[in-house]
Structures are given as C-alpha cells and as structure tokens.
Write a protein that holds these residues in place. Structure first.
Motif, short mmCIF file in Angstrom:
data_model
loop_
_atom_site.label_atom_id
_atom_site.label_comp_id
_atom_site.label_asym_id
_atom_site.label_seq_id
_atom_site.Cartn_x
_atom_site.Cartn_y
_atom_site.Cartn_z
N LYS A 510 -17.32 -12.34 -10.89
CA LYS A 510 -17.94 -11.78 -12.62
C LYS A 510 -16.93 -11.79 -13.20
O LYS A 510 -17.62 -11.90 -14.95
N ARG A 513 -18.16 -15.40 -14.41
CA ARG A 513 -19.76 -14.68 -15.31
C ARG A 513 -19.03 -14.54 -17.15
O ARG A 513 -20.26 -14.71 -17.85
N ASP A 514 -18.82 -13.07 -17.00
CA ASP A 514 -18.13 -12.44 -18.26
C ASP A 514 -17.34 -13.41 -19.42
O ASP A 514 -18.08 -12.97 -20.22
#
Length: 544
Positions: A510, A513-514
């Motif tokens: 995550k 991806r951020d």
C-alpha cells in the motif's frame, strides 16, 4: 473415520469448501523439519516403504521412467527445462517441484500445466483416506512433504505419464522422492551452503547428502562444482559404479537467435544439465531414433523450442502492478526472484541490475507473445524503444525477508555490492514479516494484519542494512529521491534513513502504491527477494 479427521465427505467445518477442506487436512501433516535418519521416531526413511505398500505404489514406481534431480541451486529451473524439452519431443510429462508460490497444485504438473482442482482432490483423498485408515501409533501419518511426494507418485502413475521428473525437496539421501530405486538418469545442480542445520556444515557433507540419489550403475550428470563437493560426488559415484559426467553451459548460439525461457546467465548452466538429462533419457528409453541428436554443433528443433518456451514463477520474473489505474503501466514494477543463498543472491543482483536497465512493459509483452517465433530478442528490442518509460526517474527499492535460519550478514552484503558494481543503488529497503504461516496451506495460510506480530527479526535485518549503508558509498545515492520517499511513514513500524520495517506485507505494498500515485515522474522498480515464501505472497497480492 471420525468427522474430526477431515476425510472425504467428513469436513471439519461445514463452512469449508472441498478444496479448503483438503488444505485443512494437509495442514495437519505439517511439522518442523528434522533429519530423516533413525534418530527421529516417526521420521525414519524406512517408513516411506510402508506408505508405498499401503498405497500399492511399489510396482507403479518401479515401472516409471524417472529423471531425479537434486542440488542447492537451480533444481527447479533444470527440472522445468527438462520437462519442457521432453514435452516438446511429444512425450506425456509429469513434473513434481517445490515449493509452491500461491497454490499447492503448482507442485504437480501434467504436460506442463498444473493439475486441475478436480483431479487433485480425487488423488489427494484417495491417498489421504487410505493412509488414515492404515496408519497407527507405530506407523504414523506421513509428514507434509512426504505426503505430497506420495500424491505425486500416485498422480503420475494413474495419469500414465511417459516421464516423471522429480525434484528433490531437501538433501537427497533421506528425501521422500528417494524411494525411487531405478531412475533412468540422475542430475545434481550447483551445490552451495543451504539448510546446514539439516544437511551438514561443509560442502563435502552437503554433497554427500545430495549424492544419496545416486543408484547402482545409473548414469548421472552434474555441473562444475567446488573441489570439495566434486571430490565427494566422484567418490560416491565410484562406490556405486555410477558413470558421472560434468556438463558445460549451453552455448547460446545453439538457440538460433532465440533466448532461454528463464532469464539470467546462470540458466545456461541449468539448460546444459537439462539437455544432458534429456538426451540420456531418450537413449536409455529406446527413443534415440525418434529425434536426430548425434550432431554436437546443433540442437534438435524440439530441444530449442523446449528451452525457449520454458517458464517458472518466482525466478527472475517481472510483474507490473496490476492495481495501478493509469495510462502508464510501468510506474510500479516488481522484479521477483526467490534467491536465498549467498551465491544465488549475487546472481539475482546481477539479473536485477541488468533487467531494470532493459525493461519496458510494451517490449516485454511483445517479446512474450513472440517467444515461440523465430524473431530474435534484438528484433524485439529495436521494435520498441521505450521512450515513454525512459522519461521517468528510475527508483530501485528492495523488498526483503528471509528465514531466521539464514544469515543476513552473508546475504545482504552480496546483494548490495553486486548491485553497486553494476551502478544500481537502492533508494530504500523495506523489511516485512512473512504473510503466509508455516503450519498452514491454502487460502487460510495468509494471516490477517496483526498489530501484535513479532518484528524482532525484521528489526535485525534493518540493522544489518543500515550498518551496510553507513559503511558504503551506496548510501550517498539515496539523496536523489529521498524527498519522494520521506512522506507519510505513519504506516511503518520503524523508519530509518535507508530502510523501513512494516508490520505486514499488504502495508508495504500500500505504501508503494501511495508513493507511485503521489510521484508521477518516478518509476518504482521493486526487487523482491530473500525468500520464495515472500515472492509467493507478493504474487498473491499483486496478481489478484
């Protein structure tokens, strides 16, 4: 059989589907690995022959045309090349390998495809129910890997394969696959230091365990080995009148301008071993006239096709993240390799360093589509120049975990130095615990994010990395994109200058991806290595 024993038709929980029920039963067989000599009651090698009797597998195995492969590095690749070659020669193939990355059925391949769920469940319960019925306190249920090997033999016998390629799980002498008495040919891949707690502390001891697959007068092949290991292999071969030959790497010119299906320079050595195993299998099974193979300056067309179309998950594999919704498909790319020994870590680092410079997603996709054609890699490269991709700044990231029996002081320096020698410097190292747990298989093996997870091992890995960075010139290059990686570290359990520990793999993914969404000018190239379990976990998350 009681309802609690998880036999067919007697699920432990009505909420479990048929496949989950099988995985629950299989999980019950998992134990910590120990030596399979006579020191462990319930783990003696001789028990395997009792299991074969219970499953009526003695005669079917004796009639199988088996290729048996042991080694430290390259076993899976060599077996994959071997299977692909013989399948392209027109034979019905069975391939048993380990470990699996996502699904247990990956271990059992028929004609190059993992066994379908319906067949797997039929053979699984056939074996499990018979063993459950016939075992007792003196002959307990087989342990996890032994059971899987028995299922493999059952599958290959029932499916009447022409050739069964069996990869040793651990060692050789006491491995469950070593119930094979008369293989057609044996192979030993590159030897190195791994699983020393079970196999021994010297290369000689390790070589002795691997040579345990040698059988009287059955031909065997190996690759160039360190002197200590080669001496033991030759000694063991001599005692059993085994004609042992050392193969050389495949000459790339023999592929007629095509590339091996598995990436990396080391694969030419594995391919050379696979070719020797296949030629010998063809000769010893009476198929020498079917395929013209006496010329040494050319390879049969079927061999070339087999070598160039072979594929194996988790070894030098490139996977763009499929969750990023954007016009640009290569903002976040995972470079996966299950290297977990010092030698394979160096090979992995070399591959990654070259791969990130060559990689373009359009070009790679195009190359995969043309993999079986006569177009060379150079033609493919010249078709797509990848100008869109070259405008973004490349940011190498390391995503790492390894088992606690490994020594990060041996693994991480080899990785860092080899990359640095090729001008590649990691901007950040991310350390995560394993997502899958050792005592479960199937969907339930993936643990939910747990705030109480023990991260002491990941903190140890982080300390090794930070010390390496402080003492290395490699650390100086991290300033280039440090601003893009500094933001929003609340998700991390421990953030240092050059590395971060996350309490779970999903959190690390995550975070990546951020970062990608927030930094449109940067391409993140993530090397995932140190453990095949980690590679499988990442594939499971990224390919969903």
């Amino acid at each position: 059989m009681s309802d609690q024993e998880g036999g067919k038709g007697s699920p432990k929980s009505s909420s479990l589907g048929p496949y989950e029920e099988a995985m629950e039963a299989l999980s019950s067989l998992i134990t910590r690995r120990t030596r399979a000599d006579d020191s462990n009651v319930g783990d003696q090698f001789s028990l395997l022959y009792d299991y074969l009797k219970m499953l009526d597998l003695e005669e079917p195995i004796a009639n199988m045309k088996i290729i048996h492969v042991a080694g430290t590095k390259g076993k899976g690749s060599t077996c994959t090349f071997t299977e692909s070659i013989l399948r392209n020669c027109g034979f019905r193939t069975g391939l048993f390998t380990s470990p699996h990355l996502i699904d247990i059925r990956e271990r059992f391949r028929l004609d190059g495809m993992e066994i379908c769920e319906e067949k797997f469940l039929a053979y699984f319960w056939w074996c499990y129910d018979r063993l459950k019925e016939k075992t007792d306190d003196n002959i307990p249920m087989p342990t996890y890997f032994r059971f899987l090997a028995l299922v493999a033999f059952k599958i290959f016998a029932a499916e009447q394969v022409d050739v069964a390629i069996m990869e040793v799980g651990l060692g050789g002498k006491y491995d469950a696959t070593n119930v094979v008495q008369s293989p057609i040919v044996c192979g030993i891949t590159s030897l190195g230091y791994d699983h020393m707690e079970i196999l021994g502390n010297t290369l000689g001891e390790i070589a002795g365990e691997k040579a345990g697959i040698f059988k009287n007068r059955i031909p065997a092949f190996t690759v160039p080995q360190p002197d200590e290991a080669m001496h033991v292999l030759e000694e063991k071969a001599s005692l059993l009148n085994v004609p042992l030959q050392v193969v050389t790497p495949l000459d790339a010119k023999l592929l007629n301008g095509l590339r091996l299906g598995l990436e990396g320079e080391h694969q030419y050595l594995n391919a050379g071993l696979a070719i020797a195993l296949c030629f010998t299998w063809l000769k010893r099974t009476g198929h020498v006239g079917d395929i013209y193979m006496e010329q040494t300056d050319t390879l049969p067309e079927q061999f070339v096709k087999g070598l160039t179309s072979a594929s194996l998950q988790g070894r030098a594999q490139i996977v763009p993240d499929q969750h990023i919704k954007s016009e640009r498909s290569n903002e976040l790319v995972f470079f996966l390799d299950g290297a977990h020994s010092p030698e394979s870590m160096e090979v992995c680092a070399r591959w990654f360093s070259l791969a990130i410079k060559e990689y373009n997603p359009d070009q790679t996709l195009f190359h995969q589509q043309l993999n079986n054609s006569k177009l060379s890699h150079e033609v493919v490269k010249s078709t797509y120049h990848g100008e869109r991709g070259s405008q973004r700044k490349s940011t190498p990231i390391l995503l790492f975990n390894c088992l606690t029996v490994r020594d990060p002081q041996l693994l991480l320096p080899r990785l860092m130095k080899t990359c640095a020698d090729h001008g590649v410097y990691f901007k950040k190292a991310l350390f995560v615990p394993s997502l899958s747990v050792f005592n479960k298989v199937g969907p339930q093996a993936f643990t939910p994010t747990d705030s109480k997870v023990d991260l002491s091992w990941q903190f140890s890995l982080q300390r090794v990395w930070e010390n390496l960075m402080q003492g290395s010139k490699a650390g100086r290059s991290t300033d280039i994109v440090s601003e893009e990686l500094k933001d929003d570290m609340e998700m991390s359990a421990s953030n240092c200058e050059h590395s971060t520990v996350f309490s779970s793999l999903p959190l690390a993914i995550k975070w990546l991806r951020d970062r990608v969404q927030q930094n449109q000018s940067v391409r993140f190239q993530v090397l995932v290595t140190g453990s095949l379990h980690l590679v499988g976990d990442v594939l499971n998350l990224v390919k969903k």
